[in-house]
Scaffold this active site. Structure first.
Site, mmCIF file in Angstrom:
data_model
loop_
_atom_site.group_PDB
_atom_site.id
_atom_site.type_symbol
_atom_site.label_atom_id
_atom_site.label_comp_id
_atom_site.label_asym_id
_atom_site.label_seq_id
_atom_site.Cartn_x
_atom_site.Cartn_y
_atom_site.Cartn_z
ATOM 1 N N ASP A 120 71.086 83.560 24.884
ATOM 2 C CA ASP A 120 72.094 84.463 25.419
ATOM 3 C C ASP A 120 73.360 84.408 24.571
ATOM 4 O O ASP A 120 73.846 83.334 24.226
ATOM 5 C CB ASP A 120 72.405 84.068 26.863
ATOM 6 C CG ASP A 120 73.363 85.017 27.542
ATOM 7 O OD1 ASP A 120 73.269 86.231 27.303
ATOM 8 O OD2 ASP A 120 74.212 84.541 28.316
ATOM 9 N N ASP A 144 76.861 91.989 25.035
ATOM 10 C CA ASP A 144 76.055 91.230 25.989
ATOM 11 C C ASP A 144 74.568 91.456 25.761
ATOM 12 O O ASP A 144 74.039 92.525 26.048
ATOM 13 C CB ASP A 144 76.438 91.656 27.408
ATOM 14 C CG ASP A 144 75.783 90.788 28.477
ATOM 15 O OD1 ASP A 144 75.201 89.751 28.128
ATOM 16 O OD2 ASP A 144 75.869 91.154 29.660
#
Length: 442
Positions: A321, A115
């Site tokens: 992202d 992440d």
């Protein structure tokens, strides 16, 4: 003792000292020059059609988009029953790519979600007061000779958004509550972790004893954000990169840390372009870029550059992202984009909401066609996307869907848009670079 024997002993002692030194260098995070890890998509073991895969990714992406909006915008604009759960929403949780790491001595391997939108490294630990089911054994710190709880006075403890101290400051106890009501809580500790074949000592991580469900296909999470708790910060690297292979081909995707970020040039299919990373004082962990405009087909759309800009109060902006699959554009800009596609694609518009899509067309079967270009204009760089990075087509039904959706908050460049681009995060130079690449050839 003869001179020959003395010389032999000196050489032997010197070699032993050298071997000890080399052994220490292999496990020291300050001596590593580079590292490669292979990633797999969280749905890679499932037998899903393209549209089923898209449906699953869209559902997860929507939840993640909501968390990002809550994190970067005023929570009062959202439903009141979500506010209390989001007040410590510093980390996003969940994601789309998984990496295998090992922890402890002896080491225990487990899958962890990667992440770039968060910082903490954590896994489930015994004794487990509340844990979700995982495919691997739960880490037991009592069996590891290298496990050390960090005291409340540790610098990394003080970087946590919420923590409390154990008796006489002997432990740093963390708790994170996510916007979707998932959570993890436990002790901040340090351990030896193994990445590929490389062991690294004294890495701080969350040893979670109370964890709610919401992290499928994993036993924890590895944060790669910009703050001090993230893996990239703790390793001391100034750059990392990844190359996401086509998501429907079930191939592994390479990720690089350090100097390896610039290797394997033979797989490149186009020139490298770079744009500056933008840092938000309100959300310093996230990676922002300056999206200035968009072209559809041959027309540069009339979208004010301020549409995608990061505001001084921390709202808006464009985030790149790894954990969001779908790309989200701020609503005003998105509406202009879809109107452009509708006007330039002459196929019938159909309802694709059951797959999570907002704009779909009925494409002619068994025929070739070209779609309008989709180009994102950044500060000093243009991202000219392949069709498969912004449209998905089901060959069985002819359903052709745009993989871009509206966002009430920040724009988010998802990993489907990034596939088959070598993306380099150069934190030292504050720069993001991307190169068209055959990622499965690296």
């Amino acid at each position: 003792m003869s001179e020959t024997k003395i010389l032999h002993n000196i050489i032997t002692l010197t070699m032993l000292i050298l071997l000890v030194s080399l052994s220490h260098a292999e496990t020291s995070k300050h001596s590593m020059k580079y590292l490669r890890i292979d990633l797999r998509h969280i749905d890679s073991h499932g037998n899903f059609s393209k549209l089923m895969l898209f449906q699953r990714m869209t559902r997860r992406s929507h939840q993640r988009m909501i968390r990002l909006v809550k994190k970067t915008h005023n929570l009062s604009q959202f439903h009141s029953n979500l506010v209390s759960a989001a007040q410590t929403n510093v980390y996003l949780g969940s994601g789309e790519f998984v990496m295998d790491i090992a922890i402890g001595t002896p080491s225990l391997s487990f899958p962890a979600i990667l992440d770039t939108g968060s910082d903490l490294i954590w896994t489930q630990c015994k004794p487990c007061d509340r844990c979700f089911n995982q495919s691997t054994a739960t880490f037991d710190p009592s069996t590891s000779s290298t496990y050390k709880m960090l005291p409340c006075t540790a610098d990394l403890c003080k970087t946590l958004p919420a923590f409390k101290c154990g008796v006489r400051n002997s432990s740093c106890q963390y708790q994170y509550s996510y916007a979707d009501k998932t959570s993890t809580a436990g002790n901040l500790a340090s351990e030896t972790i193994t990445l590929g074949r490389t062991k690294v000592d004294n890495i701080a991580f969350g040893c979670g004893n109370k964890n709610t469900d919401g992290f499928p296909g994993s036993s924890g999470l590895v944060g790669l954000g910009r703050d001090s708790l993230s893996l990239i910060s703790q390793l001391g690297f100034k750059k990392f990169s990844y190359c996401f292979a086509s998501l429907d081909e079930k191939k592994q995707s390479p990720m690089f840390f350090g100097s390896l970020a610039y290797l394997n040039k033979s797989a490149e299919t186009g020139p490298t372009q770079s744009t500056l990373l933008v840092r938000s004082r309100q959300n310093p962990s996230l990676y922002y870029v300056s999206l200035l405009g968009i072209t559809v087909g041959t027309t540069k759309l009339n979208i004010p550059s301020s549409t995608f800009a990061l505001k001084n109060v921390g709202t808006g902006g464009t985030i790149i992202d790894s954990g969001t699959t779908i790309t989200y554009l701020q609503t005003a800009g998105y509406n202009i984009v879809i109107n452009a596609f509708v006007s330039q694609i002459k196929f019938p518009v159909v309802n694709g909401s059951h797959f999570g899509a907002d704009l779909c067309f009925s494409a002619p079967s068994n025929s070739s066609f070209n779609l309008p270009k989709f180009i994102l204009h950044f500060d000093e760089a243009d991202l000219d996307l392949p069709e498969s990075n912004y449209f998905i087509i089901d060959p069985n039904t002819g359903l052709l869907c745009l993989t871009v959706l509206p966002s009430p908050g920040p724009s988010i460049l998802g990993n489907l848009l990034q596939q088959n681009f070598f993306v380099i995060y150069d934190i030292g130079e504050n720069k993001l670079s991307f190169t068209p690449t055959q990622c499965d050839k690296m």
